[in-house]
Design an enzyme around this catalytic site. Sequence first.
Site, short mmCIF file in Angstrom:
data_model
loop_
_atom_site.label_atom_id
_atom_site.label_comp_id
_atom_site.label_asym_id
_atom_site.label_seq_id
_atom_site.Cartn_x
_atom_site.Cartn_y
_atom_site.Cartn_z
N ASP A 132 2.25 -9.14 9.11
CA ASP A 132 0.83 -9.56 9.30
C ASP A 132 0.78 -10.93 8.98
O ASP A 132 0.29 -11.48 8.14
CB ASP A 132 0.25 -8.55 7.76
CG ASP A 132 0.68 -7.09 7.80
OD1 ASP A 132 -0.05 -6.43 8.67
OD2 ASP A 132 1.48 -6.82 7.27
N HIS A 164 9.00 1.24 3.46
CA HIS A 164 10.36 1.24 4.32
C HIS A 164 11.13 -0.12 4.35
O HIS A 164 10.83 -0.88 3.41
CB HIS A 164 9.66 1.51 5.86
CG HIS A 164 8.41 0.29 6.35
ND1 HIS A 164 8.70 -0.92 6.21
CD2 HIS A 164 7.36 0.40 6.51
CE1 HIS A 164 7.67 -1.71 6.74
NE2 HIS A 164 6.70 -0.82 6.78
N ASN A 202 4.22 4.08 0.80
CA ASN A 202 4.78 4.38 2.02
C ASN A 202 5.97 3.47 2.67
O ASN A 202 5.78 3.01 3.65
CB ASN A 202 3.86 4.92 3.29
CG ASN A 202 4.56 5.63 4.42
OD1 ASN A 202 4.61 5.35 5.43
ND2 ASN A 202 5.05 6.85 3.73
N HIS A 212 9.29 -3.33 3.45
CA HIS A 212 8.76 -3.58 1.94
C HIS A 212 9.99 -4.00 1.16
O HIS A 212 10.20 -4.74 0.27
CB HIS A 212 8.33 -2.36 1.47
CG HIS A 212 7.01 -2.09 2.20
ND1 HIS A 212 6.91 -0.72 3.01
CD2 HIS A 212 5.86 -2.50 2.44
CE1 HIS A 212 5.61 -0.63 3.52
NE2 HIS A 212 4.87 -1.83 2.97
N SER A 214 6.42 -0.31 10.28
CA SER A 214 5.09 -0.36 9.99
C SER A 214 4.97 0.97 9.37
O SER A 214 5.63 1.99 9.92
CB SER A 214 4.16 -0.51 10.90
OG SER A 214 3.07 -0.16 10.60
N SER A 215 4.08 1.17 8.44
CA SER A 215 3.91 2.49 7.72
C SER A 215 3.37 3.29 8.98
O SER A 215 3.30 4.72 8.88
CB SER A 215 3.10 2.52 6.42
OG SER A 215 3.59 1.81 5.51
N ARG A 216 2.45 2.91 9.68
CA ARG A 216 1.62 3.40 10.66
C ARG A 216 2.52 3.92 11.88
O ARG A 216 1.99 4.65 12.58
CB ARG A 216 0.64 2.59 11.35
CG ARG A 216 -0.49 2.17 10.21
CD ARG A 216 -1.82 1.55 10.76
NE ARG A 216 -2.85 1.54 9.95
CZ ARG A 216 -3.21 0.47 8.91
NH1 ARG A 216 -2.59 -0.72 9.19
NH2 ARG A 216 -4.17 0.75 8.08
N GLY A 230 4.97 -10.06 4.09
CA GLY A 230 5.63 -9.80 5.41
C GLY A 230 4.89 -10.66 6.61
O GLY A 230 3.75 -10.82 6.52
N MET A 248 0.79 -1.31 0.08
CA MET A 248 -0.06 0.07 -0.04
C MET A 248 0.99 1.28 0.06
O MET A 248 0.42 2.44 0.16
CB MET A 248 -0.94 -0.02 1.24
CG MET A 248 -2.10 -1.20 1.11
SD MET A 248 -3.33 -0.89 2.02
CE MET A 248 -2.81 -0.57 3.71
#
Length: 287
Positions: free
Chosen positions: A152, A34, A32, A37, A187-189, A149, A30
């Site tokens: 998740d 890092h 963003n 990814h 995490s993107s979050r 990954g 999705m």
Amino acid sequence: MNMVRTIADLRAAVSRARGEGKRIGFVPTMGNLHAGHIALVKKASQRADFVVASIFVNPLQFGPNEDLASYPRTLTADQDKLFEAGCHLLFAPSVEEMYPHGQAMQTIVRVPGVSEGLCGGSRPGHFDGVSTVVNKLFNMVLPDLAVFGQKDFQQLAVIRTMVRDLNMPVQIVGEPIVRAEDGLALSSRNGYLSANERTIAPALYRTLGQLAETISNGNRDYPALVTQGQQTLQAAGLRPDYLEIRNAVDLQPADAETRELVILAAAFVGKTRLIDNLLVTSNPASL
Ligand code: PAF
């Protein structure tokens, strides 16, 4: 690296590569991006000759009160990172390209069992959105293999089950979690965290590590360990959503006989919901 926006252009580029005899690897994201990814892209390029990545913030997997609108969109920076990591083709479709007939009437792929409980319990419909979009993306890319990954963990189990149940000819590869130096899973979050919240967040991984050590030392009282873990998270300033000890193979609740365990947790730091997990092998000799 080329970027395509339409399914037609994606199919043309992939079929050219396949015509040259190349094995196709796929990394759905999705955006963003890092280091987590990038590890997925590097794994794909070790195992395939032509690596396709997708960036699509999939509205179907977000609940009505979730962060779809604020989810970070950083396409230009992501393109540079993918190029450096050895990606050959980026597919970055619009919502209209992916859901031309709207989302309400979209055919849904639902994976019962593994998608229930854990994140599926806290985020109703989330995994239906994930399995549906991954199914669509697989049909568009037709990859030989796809890399996901292990952060998740439940998502990976859902995808593996979908591929098995629907006889999809794609090999699913899981890639270990990439962590910051203090243990926080990338995490993107994490970008939502304030400086103070960022200092609190590593307690999630620390807590999982403490539980894993206790299990490795022979403690099999999983309900008590879960309570203890939740208290540890709360004391550190996190608000646990769930903390569970499951069978790592089928995600069923673990019992004293289960050897391959996974401790899974989701917890809020402020408004940000973080997830993490840790695999642990229980030692029969200590029983
Ligand atoms: O893990 C993600 O980033 C997403 O859930 C995925 C697999 C790209 C589907 O939208």
